[in-house]
Design a protein around this motif. Structure first.
Motif, PDB file in Angstrom:
ATOM      1  N   SER A 534      45.248 -24.922  23.584  1.00 36.25           N
ATOM      2  CA  SER A 534      44.018 -24.165  23.347  1.00 36.25           C
ATOM      3  C   SER A 534      44.227 -22.660  23.418  1.00 36.25           C
ATOM      4  N   ASN A 535      45.239 -22.204  24.170  1.00 34.34           N
ATOM      5  CA  ASN A 535      45.494 -20.764  24.290  1.00 34.34           C
ATOM      6  C   ASN A 535      46.613 -20.291  23.373  1.00 34.34           C
ATOM      7  N   GLY A 536      46.839 -20.994  22.274  1.00 39.61           N
ATOM      8  CA  GLY A 536      47.972 -20.688  21.415  1.00 39.61           C
ATOM      9  C   GLY A 536      47.646 -19.839  20.206  1.00 39.61           C
ATOM     10  N   GLU A 537      46.630 -18.953  20.307  1.00 39.96           N
ATOM     11  CA  GLU A 537      46.254 -18.140  19.151  1.00 39.96           C
ATOM     12  C   GLU A 537      47.355 -17.177  18.729  1.00 39.96           C
ATOM     13  N   LEU A 538      48.193 -16.773  19.657  1.00 35.15           N
ATOM     14  CA  LEU A 538      49.246 -15.807  19.340  1.00 35.15           C
ATOM     15  C   LEU A 538      50.532 -16.482  18.859  1.00 35.15           C
ATOM     16  N   VAL A 539      50.542 -17.813  18.819  1.00 35.31           N
ATOM     17  CA  VAL A 539      51.739 -18.548  18.409  1.00 35.31           C
ATOM     18  C   VAL A 539      51.697 -18.799  16.912  1.00 35.31           C
ATOM     19  N   ASP A 540      52.802 -18.557  16.243  1.00 34.42           N
ATOM     20  CA  ASP A 540      52.931 -18.861  14.820  1.00 34.42           C
ATOM     21  C   ASP A 540      53.431 -20.297  14.695  1.00 34.42           C
ATOM     22  N   TYR A 541      52.485 -21.242  14.585  1.00 39.42           N
ATOM     23  CA  TYR A 541      52.869 -22.649  14.546  1.00 39.42           C
ATOM     24  C   TYR A 541      53.685 -22.994  13.300  1.00 39.42           C
ATOM     25  N   GLY A 542      53.610 -22.139  12.274  1.00 37.96           N
ATOM     26  CA  GLY A 542      54.390 -22.392  11.070  1.00 37.96           C
ATOM     27  C   GLY A 542      55.887 -22.369  11.324  1.00 37.96           C
ATOM     28  N   LYS A 543      56.321 -21.726  12.413  1.00 38.11           N
ATOM     29  CA  LYS A 543      57.747 -21.682  12.751  1.00 38.11           C
ATOM     30  C   LYS A 543      58.210 -22.965  13.431  1.00 38.11           C
ATOM     31  N   TYR A 544      57.250 -23.768  13.872  1.00 32.35           N
ATOM     32  CA  TYR A 544      57.601 -24.930  14.680  1.00 32.35           C
ATOM     33  C   TYR A 544      56.977 -26.177  14.068  1.00 32.35           C
ATOM     34  N   VAL A 545      57.686 -26.818  13.174  1.00 31.15           N
ATOM     35  CA  VAL A 545      57.207 -28.026  12.504  1.00 31.15           C
ATOM     36  C   VAL A 545      58.018 -29.206  13.042  1.00 31.15           C
ATOM     37  N   TYR A 546      57.318 -30.157  13.608  1.00 28.77           N
ATOM     38  CA  TYR A 546      58.012 -31.296  14.212  1.00 28.77           C
ATOM     39  C   TYR A 546      58.486 -32.258  13.130  1.00 28.77           C
ATOM     40  N   SER A 547      59.736 -32.630  13.204  1.00 26.12           N
ATOM     41  CA  SER A 547      60.313 -33.641  12.322  1.00 26.12           C
ATOM     42  C   SER A 547      61.086 -34.609  13.199  1.00 26.12           C
ATOM     43  N   ARG A 548      60.675 -35.857  13.170  1.00 29.28           N
ATOM     44  CA  ARG A 548      61.250 -36.827  14.095  1.00 29.28           C
ATOM     45  C   ARG A 548      62.726 -37.072  13.811  1.00 29.28           C
ATOM     46  N   GLU A 549      63.498 -37.189  14.892  1.00 30.78           N
ATOM     47  CA  GLU A 549      64.885 -37.605  14.810  1.00 30.78           C
ATOM     48  C   GLU A 549      65.024 -38.925  15.562  1.00 30.78           C
ATOM     49  N   LYS A 550      65.608 -39.900  14.888  1.00 28.06           N
ATOM     50  CA  LYS A 550      65.788 -41.213  15.502  1.00 28.06           C
ATOM     51  C   LYS A 550      66.722 -41.102  16.703  1.00 28.06           C
ATOM     52  N   VAL A 551      66.405 -41.852  17.753  1.00 26.84           N
ATOM     53  CA  VAL A 551      67.174 -41.800  18.991  1.00 26.84           C
ATOM     54  C   VAL A 551      67.691 -43.197  19.318  1.00 26.84           C
ATOM     55  N   ASP A 552      68.968 -43.287  19.657  1.00 23.49           N
ATOM     56  CA  ASP A 552      69.532 -44.540  20.126  1.00 23.49           C
ATOM     57  C   ASP A 552      69.309 -44.624  21.629  1.00 23.49           C
ATOM     58  N   LEU A 553      68.372 -45.485  22.028  1.00 25.93           N
ATOM     59  CA  LEU A 553      68.014 -45.572  23.444  1.00 25.93           C
ATOM     60  C   LEU A 553      69.084 -46.264  24.267  1.00 25.93           C
ATOM     61  N   GLY A 554      69.911 -47.064  23.638  1.00 26.15           N
ATOM     62  CA  GLY A 554      70.948 -47.765  24.388  1.00 26.15           C
ATOM     63  C   GLY A 554      70.389 -48.801  25.334  1.00 26.15           C
ATOM     64  N   ILE A 555      69.303 -49.491  24.911  1.00 26.41           N
ATOM     65  CA  ILE A 555      68.692 -50.496  25.786  1.00 26.41           C
ATOM     66  C   ILE A 555      68.647 -51.838  25.067  1.00 26.41           C
ATOM     67  N   THR A 556      68.490 -52.888  25.849  1.00 21.12           N
ATOM     68  CA  THR A 556      68.170 -54.205  25.316  1.00 21.12           C
ATOM     69  C   THR A 556      66.849 -54.636  25.928  1.00 21.12           C
ATOM     70  N   VAL A 557      66.045 -55.339  25.115  1.00 19.93           N
ATOM     71  CA  VAL A 557      64.728 -55.787  25.576  1.00 19.93           C
ATOM     72  C   VAL A 557      64.898 -57.182  26.153  1.00 19.93           C
TER      73      VAL A 557
END
Length: 730
Positions: A534-557
């Motif tokens: 909510s207090n991010g008016e001074l932040v240029d969000y255009g510089k920070y675009v989230y793009s997911r990277e797949k992660v190998d958790l190394g677990i078994t269910v």
């Protein structure tokens, strides 16, 4: 400047000192007196970082007093300070004399007495100012008293941080009085300027009397004095401003370091590893969601401090530019010219832009630290969601999460009835199950028409009910279920089947399919992919675009149902498996990118004479999402000569109603144009809107069939009709 600025200055003067302590200054000089003078100035400088000129009276331990000045400047910038209860020492050194001047913490009451005197003086002078007729001298005395109060307050809080005397609220602040005094000087300057201009014009025309010449000289002297006073105020304001900026830079550096240290303690880039079950997966997802919110809260507080400082500096900068006195060239008949006013406004806007760029750089620096960690945390959390979704889990009555009991024998139905309670996540879910008498005992239930057989059957059933009650471990019940999460804090639980095993024989005696849906709801409403605050008016969000990277958790269910199929399954095994749960095929709704090719048969007021073909693009198949729609309409009687093109952006909703079917509703708005021989494209543009609703029938993981209806409004014409499409996933 508001009261905030003064409080900020006092706060940062107190930053290095957080507990009661003696304060010592050191000095070296060629004589004892010179060394002592430097030591006194040194000890005072530890409190007077916002005082540019200082006169002090030294009360030494031998009872002698003397007055000295550390620098000379305008009287408005000077303040006085009494060294009370100080302990001084001078020693002969190699290159002269070495002196120390110490203010012990035990001398705090002496400085509190000074604060009490200043407090009374400030209240009395402020009352005169508030009446509206105070002369310059009253303003000057009040400004000096407020500056002295700031200094003594700093000393008292250093020597005794819990002093109630130093914590009292003043009726005003120095910044407020300085602004009021500045405004009064500007008014006087403008009025005097009119007098000077009038008298100078009389002098040029040779009609100025001796009395007028004396009046002119007095007015010119008053202008010079006014200018000098305003210059002093500007120097003071600049000094406070530079202090504020320095404090701000220190605060931001400390904030960035604090944020780095705090966020470093958050789990962001390490998987738990090893073996996890469905409950641990849910707990990990919700723990990560809470961590994400904690990072956002920390970030929001830091950015809020920056925003407060930014607002204050912008206000101070604009007031300084817009309210500074006008020069004689900028006045006409005592009033500022339009060009002078416009120039001031332009300078104020440019200064505000420069301030915003500077504060935005600080905000971006802090936001990047948090963004990198939020991105990593989200990558891992989404990978946990992937592990949870699309799998079938099993749990049985030997697990601590399950309690099961047979509590009834329904003789007329030939079955035992029971209830199982399963704890998943933060909820406990009740499920009713049944065990047929024949499946458990291997004997058929007797008919009530055969009294003797039915009596024996009933007694045997009640005996088994007694055994179930006293020895519940005689049987095991195992449930299979799925857990699906749409990245929200809700989890849809679907129970698919259960299996009963006799533990005395080890035989699996009964299986049944069920369909019971339950929802786990957690209190968090934090979106895993929303990093804004909510207090991010001074932040240029255009510089920070989230793009997911797949992660190998190394677990078994650990509790996932394993899929095993063999070609040698016997007919009896196939029959035994019938009705049990199967891991569902992946739905086309489980993918992200959706492209649909469709066609419409359309009616209008003249009847059915129009068709359309189109392409719909949806980047994310979620309950509520967005997309783009392009469509080409053509008349059946003139398919190649007259047609309409349309492109729009729309909203899309998807609601599952069965494992193979979803309801959808789409709405889009856009622009279109006529096409054809002799038609001017630029003059035929129109606005349009399209609405559709229907069903998606799952044809596998990559395809779906769309059957529905459409309504559109294009170029003042209403069309409606049937809709048919094929959906592709990429």
């Amino acid at each position: 400047m508001k009261k905030f600025v003064s409080l900020l200055l006092v706060y940062f003067m107190l930053l290095p000192i957080t507990f009661a302590q003696d304060v010592t200054g050191n000095g070296i000089g060629s004589t004892e007196e010179e060394a002592l003078r430097f030591a006194r100035e040194d000890v005072i400088s530890r409190f007077s970082i916002n005082v540019s000129s200082l006169t002090y009276t030294a009360d030494t331990d031998d009872g002698a007093s003397n007055t000295s000045s550390s620098m000379s400047s305008y009287s408005l910038q000077s303040t006085s300070f009494n060294l009370l209860g100080s302990v001084e020492d001078v020693k002969q050194g190699k290159d002269g004399y070495v002196a120390t001047c110490t203010i012990p913490e035990t001398s705090a009451p002496l400085y509190e007495a000074q604060l009490n005197n200043l407090y009374s003086t400030i209240n009395a002078l402020n009352n005169q100012v508030e009446r509206g007729d105070a002369p310059r001298s009253t303003y000057l005395r009040l400004i000096t008293a407020l500056r002295d109060y700031e200094l003594y307050q700093t000393v008292v809080l250093t020597l005794n941080p819990s002093s109630s005397v130093a914590m009292r609220s003043l009726p005003t602040t120095r910044s407020v009085i300085e602004n009021e005094y500045q405004a009064m000087l500007i008014r006087e300057n403008n009025n005097t300027q009119i007098t000077v201009t009038n008298l100078q014009q009389q002098s040029e025309m040779g009609i100025l009397s001796l009395e007028g010449r004396s009046e002119l000289n007095a007015a010119l002297a008053a202008l010079e004095e006014n200018r000098r006073q305003q210059e002093e105020l500007n120097i003071l304001a600049q000094s406070d401003y530079e202090l504020q900026r320095e404090a701000f830079q220190q605060e931001m550096a400390a904030t960035a370091q604090m944020l780095h240290e705090n966020l470093s303690s958050y789990f962001t880039a390490e998987a738990a590893g090893g073996e996890m079950n469905y409950a641990q997966l849910i707990n990990q997802i919700e723990a990560n969601r809470a961590t994400l919110q904690a990072i956002k809260d920390t970030l929001n507080d830091s950015l809020g401090s920056i925003m407060d400082s930014y607002d204050e500096e912008v206000k101070r900068s604009r007031e300084e530019i817009l309210h500074s006195p006008y020069s004689q060239d900028e006045l006409y008949n005592g009033q500022p010219t339009m060009s002078a006013v416009n120039y001031r406004n332009q300078r104020a806007d440019e200064a505000e832009k420069e301030i915003r760029e500077r504060y935005s750089a600080q905000a971006d620096l802090i936001y990047k630290e948090a963004f990198d960690r939020m991105s990593a945390l989200t990558d891992y959390t989404l990978s946990y969601v992937d592990e949870l979704n699309g799998k079938t889990f099993r749990v049985n009555s030997f697990d601590p999460e399950v309690s099961a009991a047979v509590d009834r024998f329904v003789e007329n139905a030939g079955l035992f009835s029971g209830i199982a309670t399963i704890t998943i996540g933060n909820s406990s879910i009740d499920l009713i199950f049944r065990i047929p008498y024949e499946a458990w005992t291997g004997e058929k239930a007797a008919s009530s028409s055969d009294f003797a057989a039915f009596t024996q059957y009933r007694d045997t059933g009640n005996d088994w009910l007694d055994i179930f009650t006293k020895f519940p471990e005689i049987f095991t019940i195992e449930f299979t279920f799925t857990v699906n999460n749409d990245l929200s804090s809700e989890y849809e639980i679907t129970f698919e089947s259960y299996t009963i095993t006799r533990n005395d024989t080890g035989e699996e005696v009964f299986s049944d399919s069920i369909s019971q849906n339950d929802t786990l709801r957690y209190p968090s409403r934090t979106s895993l992919t929303d990093f804004t605050v909510s207090n991010g008016e001074l932040v240029d969000y255009g510089k920070y675009v989230y793009s997911r990277e797949k992660v190998d958790l190394g677990i078994t269910v650990s509790d996932e149902v394993e899929k095993e199929e063999t070609a040698e399954s016997s007919a009896s095994e196939v029959k035994e498996e019938k009705g049990r749960s199967r891991t569902p095929l992946k739905s086309f709704m489980d993918d992200e990118l959706m492209i649909e090719v469709y066609g419409n048969g359309l009616w209008n007021s003249t009847g059915f004479d129009t068709m359309s073909i189109g392409l719909k693009f949806v980047p994310t198949t979620r309950t509520f999402t967005y997309g783009f729609d392009a469509e080409w309409l053509f008349r059946l009687d003139q398919p190649a000569t007259v047609s309409k093109g349309y492109i729009g952006v729309g909203l899309n909703t998807f609601f599952p109603v069965a494992s193979f079917m979803n309801i959808y509703v789409d709405a889009s708005v856009g622009v279109g144009s006529w096409f054809g021989e002799g038609i001017d494209l630029a003059e035929s543009v129109f606005f349009g809107a399209v609405g559709r609703a229907g069903f998606y029938f799952d044809l596998g993981s990559l395809f779906a069939l769309d059957v529905g209806g459409t309504v559109s409004w294009m170029d003042s014409t209403l069309y409606y009709g049937a809709h048919l499409g094929v959906v592709f996933h990429i």
